[in-house]
Every structure is written in structure tokens, then in C-alpha cells.
Design an enzyme around this catalytic site. Structure first.
Site, short mmCIF file in Angstrom:
data_model
loop_
_atom_site.label_atom_id
_atom_site.label_comp_id
_atom_site.label_asym_id
_atom_site.label_seq_id
_atom_site.Cartn_x
_atom_site.Cartn_y
_atom_site.Cartn_z
CB CYS A 39 28.10 43.05 33.71
SG CYS A 39 29.34 44.26 33.40
CE LYS A 94 30.55 40.23 37.85
NZ LYS A 94 31.62 41.09 37.33
#
Ligand code: SAJ
Length: 449
Positions: free
Chosen positions: A286, A232
């Protein structure tokens, strides 16, 4: 087989059956951009869902069937209202709701410290402590938040074991299944994006797989927690580095007087090339932080250089925009400290109302520091909506920070009548340089001055 092992196997089986039959009570902690759509999708799959959050008004809104997520999220408000009405989804502030749950999903913020760039797990720690005190065996706990490598092993596991008295891989099953949602596509992404399903042991991974299979239509890739943490953070750091490369080529094009967008178009005709878009900065919840999470555990083993350098290049782009504004004004004989500048766009992404880590903020702060009068417009952000024709009266420059579709439709010839100085600084290659010149503006832009 020793009684203890028999008991353990029985517990795992109980948990697996409850998940397979969708009878497992699911508690989702953190009702934000990830938690809310996930809660709705899990409820829609037939599980009884409780959402927990620390913001009381959010709980109130949800239990009235109102979606607390701002912005255009197709289908989300309707699904939430339906799931609340049917009783499949309810919100609460009470962690006691976890005591008779079988699956817990954690989707809380995991920012990095502004200065040190170290992971800030204060919210995660608080949630884990409250959760740990309300866990009953057997239980599957899945962390969906993006976390640095080794966080599940070093941080999540010890806190949950200490607070609950349960034992990982015996009656407490841990998984890390990072989300891959994107603003504007929250619901669609949860169902259509493939996911990495990491388990602290194979049984935990399979329990999580069986759970996600009920509502994820895309591929589910089984692995361990550490690999899932690395995937991720690396997939987002990859994007950040790619954007930084594009920005560096843009700066090179400025120095030699070329158009980076034409260069990029032709580069990408070469096989296996996918040069990203240069621009006025990299915002969002993010991309700017995940690079720092990825390298958080590098420690004294090695010194990451590419990833921090990419962050520095991207963080500098808003300041480069201010330099372009200053140069354009100087050419027009205007001092920045006597100028009025209109910033077009405050969201971090086109056609979005999400302002987290907006690159416009440093541009605005720097312009004000240098004495300019700054007016901000954004059709998606409540605070900055307004009549643009009025806002630009007497202004000396339009600064495109976000490529909102409505800006592409602007009639520059008309707008020019209201300006004192006709300068357009394009941070997102929204306008064609020649067209802008024809409309009577001085045009300059990132990678195309
Ligand atoms: N940006 C550029 N150049 C680019 C792409 C983006 O300057 O070529 C800027 C954008 O303007 C924005 C920031 O970077 O300010 C982030 O843009 P983004 O398109 O990456 O949007 P995000 O932040 O919503 O990223 C999410 C991420 N998805 C997840 O974390 C699950 C990212 O991994 C996805 O690649 C991205 O959505 C996507 O595909 O849209």
C-alpha cells in the site's frame, strides 16, 4: 408522495432492516489479505457470507476450511475453518451468487502502473462489470479497495449503473469504506481500527454504517465518498513522505559522518515530532502505491511536488544500499564483480512473509547487474529459507535488508569464521556499530556509515 418515491423508501427500509437484523446476504469479491479476514469477521457477526474470487484453488482451499493467506495471522485460520464448518462462509467463482444478495463488498487489488504510475483498474473494471450484470435492487455496494479520489463518482458508479440498469441513490447504494488492515494484525485491525465510511448520499453512508457497526468496535466516521478516497490515500502518502524525510536526513548524516538514529532519537524528544525510521527502502502493498493514487486526479490543476519527490527518495534507498556495499568492499580491497554478497531478508517488513514490492528485489538485481554473486536468505519466505551458516561460506558481505528478529540474535563472531571478507551493511539499524566492530567486521549502514 408519488408511488415511485414510496417504492424507493420501501426498498431502503427493506435493505436497512435486513442489515440491522443480520439477515442480509453478504458477498465479498476479492479473497486476498483484506477479503478473507473481512469475510470471516462478517460471518462471525452472524451474516451469511459468500466469497467470490477468480482463483479456483483459493475457492477450493477455503471450502475445505483452509486459509489461503500466508504469513502469521493470529486467529485467522481457526476462524475461517469455524465459519466454513458452520456454513456461515462459503467461497464461489459464480457472480450469480450476487443476485439475491443485499450487501456487496469489493476488496480487489488496485495497483498503479509501474511506468506511468497511473491507477490500473483493470481488475476493478472486470469485477464491476461481472457484478453489475448480477445486481438486484435494493443493494448496498461498498468498495473497500484503496482508490484514487473521484473513482467512485467517475468509474464505479457509471459502470454499475450501465451494467445493472439500477439507479444510484434510488435502488443502488454506493459506499467507499477503505480498509486499514496491516499484515500480522489482519483480524485485530478489522475490529479495532476506526474507519471512514463514505456514502454516495447520506442514506448510503448510514446503510454502510449500520453494517460495519455489527463488527467494528472502533469509531466509524461518516462522510462522502470523495473524502473517504482522499483520507485513505492521504494517510498512506503521509507515511511515505515522513519516511522520505527520515531517509533524506540519513543521507545528510552520512555526508557529515553522524548517526541518524541518535539524531532521530533526540529530534523525537522535541514536542510534536515523530520522525520515522530511515531504512533500505519502502515496500509493501500500500505505501508505495497510495501516494500515486492520491495525486492521480491532480491533472492540469496543479503539479504535486512533495509527494513524487518523497517517492523518488524512497525508491532510491535500495540503490543507495548497493552504493554502501560497493564502498565497503572497495575499502576491503574487493571488487564487487568478484564478490559474494549475502542478502539477509526478502520480505518487505520484519517478521513477515509478505514480499510484495520488496526493497530487496532491486538490491539483488543491481548487485547481479554489477557482477556480484548474490545469495538470498529469509526465514519467512519459503524460497529463501536455508542454513545461513552454509549459505555464507566464503562470502564477502552480509547485507541486512529486513529486521527479522532472528537476525538480531546472530552470533557475528561465529559467522565471521565462514566469511572471506567480514563486511556488514545494515539497512535497518539492526546492529550496534561498536558491537559489530568488536566482532571483527567492517560496519556501514544507512545514515550511520
Ligand atoms: N518503513 C520505513 N520506515 C518507517 C516505517 C516503514 O522504512 O518508519 C518501511 C518498511 O520497512 C516497509 C514499508 O516502509 O518496507 C511499509 O511499512 P509499513 O510499516 O507502513 O507497513 P505496511 O505497508 O503494512 O503499512 C500499513 C499501512 N496500513 C494500512 O494501509 C491500513 C500503514 O498505513 C500503516 O501505518 C502501517 O501498516 C502500520 O502502522 O504498520
Amino acid at each position: 408522495m408519488p408511488a415511485e418515491d414510496q417504492d424507493r423508501n420501501k426498498q431502503v427500509q427493506q435493505l436497512a432492516t435486513a442489515i440491522q437484523n443480520r439477515e442480509a446476504k453478504v458477498v465479498i469479491i476479492g479473497l486476498g489479505h483484506v477479503g478473507v479476514p473481512v469475510a470471516c469477521v462478517v460471518a462471525q457477526a452472524g451474516f451469511p457470507v459468500i466469497g467470490i474470487d477468480r482463483v479456483h484453488e483459493k475457492i477450493e482451499q477455503i471450502n475445505r476450511g483452509i486459509c489461503p493467506i500466508q504469513g502469521l495471522e493470529p486467529g485467522l485460520s481457526e476462524l475461517l475453518a469455524e465459519m466454513v464448518k458452520s456454513g456461515h462462509f462459503r467461497a464461489s467463482m459464480d457472480y450469480a451468487e450476487c443476485r439475491d444478495a443485499q450487501v456487496i463488498l469489493i476488496a480487489v487489488e488496485t495497483p498503479v502502473d509501474e511506468i506511468t504510475k497511473r491507477p490500473n483498474y483493470e481488475v476493478l473494471r472486470s469485477v464491476l462489470k461481472d457484478l453489475g450484470r448480477n445486481l438486484a435492487a435494493p443493494i448496498l455496494v461498498v468498495v473497500e479497495s484503496t482508490i484514487a479520489p473521484r473513482t467512485m463518482e467517475k468509474f464505479v458508479k457509471p459502470i454499475l449503473e450501465a451494467e445493472s440498469g439500477l439507479t444510484v441513490n434510488r435502488d443502488l447504494y454506493l459506499s467507499h469504506c477503505p480498509e486499514r488492515v496491516m499484515p500480522g494484525r489482519l483480524l485485530a485491525n478489522i475490529k479495532s481500527c476506526s474507519r471512514v465510511v463514505g456514502g454516495m448520499n447520506p442514506e448510503a453512508a448510514h446503510l454502510a454504517l449500520d453494517f460495519y457497526r455489527h463488527f467494528v468496535e472502533a469509531e466509524l466516521d461518516l462522510t462522502d465518498c470523495l473524502t473517504a478516497e482522499l483520507v485513505k490515500t492521504a494517510e498512506n502518502a503521509y507515511r511515505d513522505v515522513q519516511i522520505a524525510f527520515a531517509n533524506e536526513v540519513a543521507l545528510l548524516c552520512e555526508s557529515v559522518g553522524a548517526n541518524v538514529y541518535r539524531v532521530r532519537e533526540l529530534v523525537n524528544k522535541s514536542p510534536y515530532r515523530a520522525m520515522h525510521l530511515p531504512g533500505a527502502g519502502v515496500g509493501g502493498h500500500c505505501i508505495p502505491k497510495d501516494s500515486w493514487l492520491l495525486i492521480a486526479e491532480a491533472g492540469d490543476k496543479f503539479e504535486p511536488r512533495v509527494i513524487p519527490a518523497a517517492r523518488a527518495v524512497n525508491d532510491n534507498m535500495p540503490f543507495h544500499m548497493v552504493e554502501l556495499i560497493q564502498q565497503a568492499l572497495q575499502k576491503a580491497g574487493r571488487r564487487l564483480d568478484e564478490a559474494k554478497v549475502v542478502v539477509l531478508g526478502y520480505a518487505y517488513l520484519e517478521n513477515s512473509s509478505d514480499v510484495r514490492n520488496s526493497p530487496s528485489a532491486p538490491v539483488i538485481n543491481r548487485l547481479k547487474e554489477l557482477g556480484a554473486e548474490v545469495v538470498i536468505h529469509d526465514p519467512y519466505v519459503e524460497e529463501y529459507r536455508g542454513n545461513l551458516s552454509t549459505m555464507i561460506q566464503g562470502a564477502d558481505g552480509l547485507v541486512v535488508m529486513v529486521a527479522h528478529s532472528e537476525y538480531a540474535e546472530l552470533n557475528l563472531g561465529e559467522l565471521r569464521q565462514s566469511l572471506r571478507t567480514s563486511i556488514l551493511v545494515d539497512g535497518r539499524n539492526l546492529f550496534d556499530k561498536e558491537m559489530v566492530h568488536k566482532a571483527g567486521f567492517v560496519y556501514t549502514g544507512i545514515g550511520n556509515i
